[in-house]
Motif scaffolding. Structure first.
Motif, PDB file in Angstrom:
ATOM      1  N   GLY A 128      -2.583  -3.912   0.529  1.00  0.00           N
ATOM      2  CA  GLY A 128      -3.780  -3.370  -0.105  1.00  0.00           C
ATOM      3  C   GLY A 128      -4.051  -4.019  -1.452  1.00  0.00           C
ATOM      4  O   GLY A 128      -5.202  -4.357  -1.783  1.00  0.00           O
ATOM      5  N   CYS A 129      -2.997  -4.216  -2.240  1.00  0.00           N
ATOM      6  CA  CYS A 129      -3.153  -4.886  -3.537  1.00  0.00           C
ATOM      7  C   CYS A 129      -3.615  -6.329  -3.349  1.00  0.00           C
ATOM      8  O   CYS A 129      -4.424  -6.844  -4.129  1.00  0.00           O
ATOM      9  CB  CYS A 129      -1.836  -4.849  -4.307  1.00  0.00           C
ATOM     10  N   ILE A 234      -5.222  -8.729   5.337  1.00  0.00           N
ATOM     11  CA  ILE A 234      -5.444  -7.872   6.520  1.00  0.00           C
ATOM     12  C   ILE A 234      -4.298  -8.020   7.503  1.00  0.00           C
ATOM     13  O   ILE A 234      -3.804  -7.029   8.067  1.00  0.00           O
ATOM     14  CB  ILE A 234      -6.796  -8.230   7.168  1.00  0.00           C
ATOM     15  N   LEU A 235      -3.822  -9.248   7.722  1.00  0.00           N
ATOM     16  CA  LEU A 235      -2.677  -9.459   8.613  1.00  0.00           C
ATOM     17  C   LEU A 235      -1.423  -8.783   8.061  1.00  0.00           C
ATOM     18  O   LEU A 235      -0.580  -8.300   8.826  1.00  0.00           O
ATOM     19  CB  LEU A 235      -2.419 -10.954   8.784  1.00  0.00           C
ATOM     20  N   GLY A 236      -1.312  -8.743   6.734  1.00  0.00           N
ATOM     21  CA  GLY A 236      -0.127  -8.163   6.111  1.00  0.00           C
ATOM     22  C   GLY A 236       0.086  -6.702   6.431  1.00  0.00           C
ATOM     23  O   GLY A 236       1.227  -6.220   6.436  1.00  0.00           O
ATOM     24  N   PHE A 237      -0.993  -5.966   6.706  1.00  0.00           N
ATOM     25  CA  PHE A 237      -0.852  -4.544   7.049  1.00  0.00           C
ATOM     26  C   PHE A 237       0.014  -4.357   8.290  1.00  0.00           C
ATOM     27  O   PHE A 237       0.669  -3.323   8.458  1.00  0.00           O
ATOM     28  CB  PHE A 237      -2.232  -3.915   7.273  1.00  0.00           C
ATOM     29  N   TRP A 238       0.020  -5.349   9.190  1.00  0.00           N
ATOM     30  CA  TRP A 238       0.809  -5.245  10.425  1.00  0.00           C
ATOM     31  C   TRP A 238       2.134  -5.998  10.339  1.00  0.00           C
ATOM     32  O   TRP A 238       3.080  -5.637  11.033  1.00  0.00           O
ATOM     33  CB  TRP A 238       0.000  -5.789  11.611  1.00  0.00           C
ATOM     34  N   LEU A 239       2.218  -7.017   9.499  1.00  0.00           N
ATOM     35  CA  LEU A 239       3.389  -7.882   9.500  1.00  0.00           C
ATOM     36  C   LEU A 239       4.443  -7.510   8.476  1.00  0.00           C
ATOM     37  O   LEU A 239       5.643  -7.657   8.730  1.00  0.00           O
ATOM     38  CB  LEU A 239       2.951  -9.339   9.259  1.00  0.00           C
ATOM     39  N   LEU A 240       4.051  -7.030   7.306  1.00  0.00           N
ATOM     40  CA  LEU A 240       5.037  -6.710   6.272  1.00  0.00           C
ATOM     41  C   LEU A 240       5.838  -5.465   6.642  1.00  0.00           C
ATOM     42  O   LEU A 240       5.272  -4.484   7.141  1.00  0.00           O
ATOM     43  CB  LEU A 240       4.358  -6.481   4.923  1.00  0.00           C
ATOM     44  N   PRO A 241       7.157  -5.472   6.399  1.00  0.00           N
ATOM     45  CA  PRO A 241       7.961  -4.284   6.698  1.00  0.00           C
ATOM     46  C   PRO A 241       7.742  -3.193   5.672  1.00  0.00           C
ATOM     47  O   PRO A 241       7.383  -3.450   4.518  1.00  0.00           O
ATOM     48  CB  PRO A 241       9.394  -4.813   6.629  1.00  0.00           C
ATOM     49  N   ASN A 242       7.967  -1.959   6.088  1.00  0.00           N
ATOM     50  CA  ASN A 242       7.946  -0.823   5.173  1.00  0.00           C
ATOM     51  C   ASN A 242       9.378  -0.331   4.998  1.00  0.00           C
ATOM     52  O   ASN A 242      10.297  -1.131   4.894  1.00  0.00           O
ATOM     53  CB  ASN A 242       7.014   0.256   5.718  1.00  0.00           C
TER      54      ASN A 242
END
Length: 486
Positions: A128-129, A234-242
């Motif tokens: 988001g940032c 936008i891709l990062g919302f699905w690829l980055l781990p939480n």
């Protein structure tokens, strides 16, 4: 060897897991009670497969995002070569102020951001940032005055601030101490490649799009780079781990193995879980925090030349296109150096000499660059000080993360604090390269050499403190324990 003391919170299943994947880890004690200076490779196939999976999911995403973080931040350095200052009626030190103001917003947000990141989903937050800074970066193309540029740069700093400490926090969640330096080095390679390849991108945009549809080349540069950053965000919302529980591409068995690795990797003075505010207090009360902060501040002060690198290269006497092309090779080599030094530091479990060696190389480069205006000698010096200065970063960040990781909350604050102090150096560093010092830039190169020497001194003071701490820990127990590395 087998671990003689296991944390009581682990189940028998986890204890078995520790025995099955037991390797030498960062800070493992030797017979003399000091950290071993070599880390053996992993032997358990499940752990090897887990680390490979983490690398494939985490590292490409973070590296590309960090690449774009610096592409957007450093676009102003290339825009300067496409008459941006003239278009915005900028005079005197106004360009230097536009460069440095970004870091004011940057340092204000980082610590609160990393205190927050331990309580939310870090991957979603950082993506988001990233989308927000893409919008701000793209809007820079619309500024019509110096004041508008300063405002955009300030808010760009605020939007970009969460990324670097947040990314290193994510790495610290999933990787052991011995694995951190190489991964931070690989991530940092993204920044170095960005600094280099922005010159190539800019050369193409300025040559082919300057004046297209009534926009200057520098305006097109901000628009194109902002749009690309938004797409990756936008891709990062699905690829980055939480967090472990919220990362969809990890199986339950893999989550358990990550927990076992982190438990096995803790230094013996680990503290109980804390609130975000307690983590801040723990960090501020630890004198080693401030030593790491000054170490990183001096190191990044020595690296402040990167915002003025195209201007320095321009003193070689070539036209704008050739100048931009010449900025790329030194940073490509520096990226390779960052990865290699990070790997070596983790492999041999050694930090002090790696920092001393790389920053000493940088000092030599700074001295050569300030001493001559010969074209060939000066361009060679650009390679030397760039490789030396930037190769130390992964070692410093990995060292701070592994040393001050008594709680997750403390580590998150530490990673932000060291980066805040580091970027304070960029604020005043921007004024060390005035146009009045052209073409030699003796002030900037001389100050950079001095800052590098101060960072080396901090590393040796830290080494002395950690040797003392290891003796204290070893005297307090007869069990096998993990000690601090230096």
């Amino acid at each position: 060897m087998e671990f003689e003391a296991l944390p009581p919170l682990l189940s028998d299943h986890h204890k078995a897991g520790i025995k099955s994947i037991n390797n030498a880890v960062v800070g493992e004690e030797s017979a003399e009670g000091e950290p071993r200076q070599f880390v053996r490779g992993k032997t358990d196939p499940k752990e090897k497969a887990l680390v490979r999976k983490l690398d494939w999911y985490i590292m490409p995403t973070i590296c590309v995002m960090y690449f774009l973080n610096y592409v957007d931040r450093n676009a102003i350095a290339q825009a300067r070569l496409n008459h941006m200052e003239k278009d915005l009626n900028m005079v005197g030190n106004e360009f230097n102020t536009a460069v440095s103001i970004l870091f004011v917003g940057y340092v204000l947000i980082q610590v609160p951001s990393n205190m927050l990141i331990t309580r939310i989903k870090p991957g979603i937050y950082m993506s988001g940032c990233m989308f927000l800074w893409a919008m701000v970066s793209g809007c820079t193309a619309a500024v019509k005055s110096y004041g508008g540029l300063v405002a955009c740069r300030f808010f760009l700093g605020i939007a970009e601030a969460p990324f670097y400490p947040g990314a290193t926090y994510i790495l610290a969640i999933y990787y052991t101490h011995s694995e951190m330096a190489a991964r931070v080095g690989l991530m940092y390679c993204g920044q170095l490649l960005a600094t280099g390849f922005t010159g190539l991108i800019s050369a193409g945009v300025f040559a082919g799009m300057d004046g297209l549809r009534g926009l200057t080349g520098w305006q097109w540069l901000f628009i194109i780079e902002g749009a690309l950053t938004a797409f990756v965000a936008i891709l990062g919302f699905w690829l980055l781990p939480n967090t472990l529980e919220d990362t969809h591409w990890l199986t339950e068995e893999e989550r358990k193995l990550v927990r076992v690795r982190m438990e096995r990797n803790k230094i013996s003075d680990v503290l109980s879980k804390a609130t975000a505010l307690e983590g801040l207090k723990q960090a501020c009360k630890d004198k080693r925090t401030w030593l790491f902060c000054f170490m990183q501040m001096f190191h990044l002060s020595a690296s402040a030349f990167n915002a003025f690198f195209p201007t320095v290269v321009k003193t070689l006497g070539y036209d704008t296109t050739i100048t931009l092309l010449l900025t790329c090779p030194p940073f490509v080599l520096a990226g390779a150096g960052s990865v290699l030094v990070g790997w070596s530091s983790g492999r041999f479990n050694e930090m002090t000499w790696h920092i001393t060696g790389t920053l000493s190389v940088a000092i030599v480069g700074f001295v050569v660059a300030a001493s001559t205006l010969n074209t060939a000698a000066r361009y060679v010096a650009c390679f030397i000080f760039t490789v030396g200065a930037f190769s130390a970063n992964s070692v410093i960040v990995g060292w701070a993360s592994s040393t001050l990781s008594q709680t997750e909350e403390k580590r998150a604050v530490i990673l932000a604090l060291t980066n805040v102090f580091g970027h304070v150096g960029y604020i005043y560093g921007a004024y060390l390269w005035p146009d009045s010092d052209e073409p030699r830039y003796g002030i900037g190169f001389g100050a950079s050499a001095g800052f590098a020497l101060l960072s080396i001194c901090c590393a040796w003071v830290m080494r002395t403190l950690l040797i003392h701490d290891n003796k204290r820990i070893r005297a307090s127990t007869s069990e096998h324990v993990n000690l601090y590395s230096y």
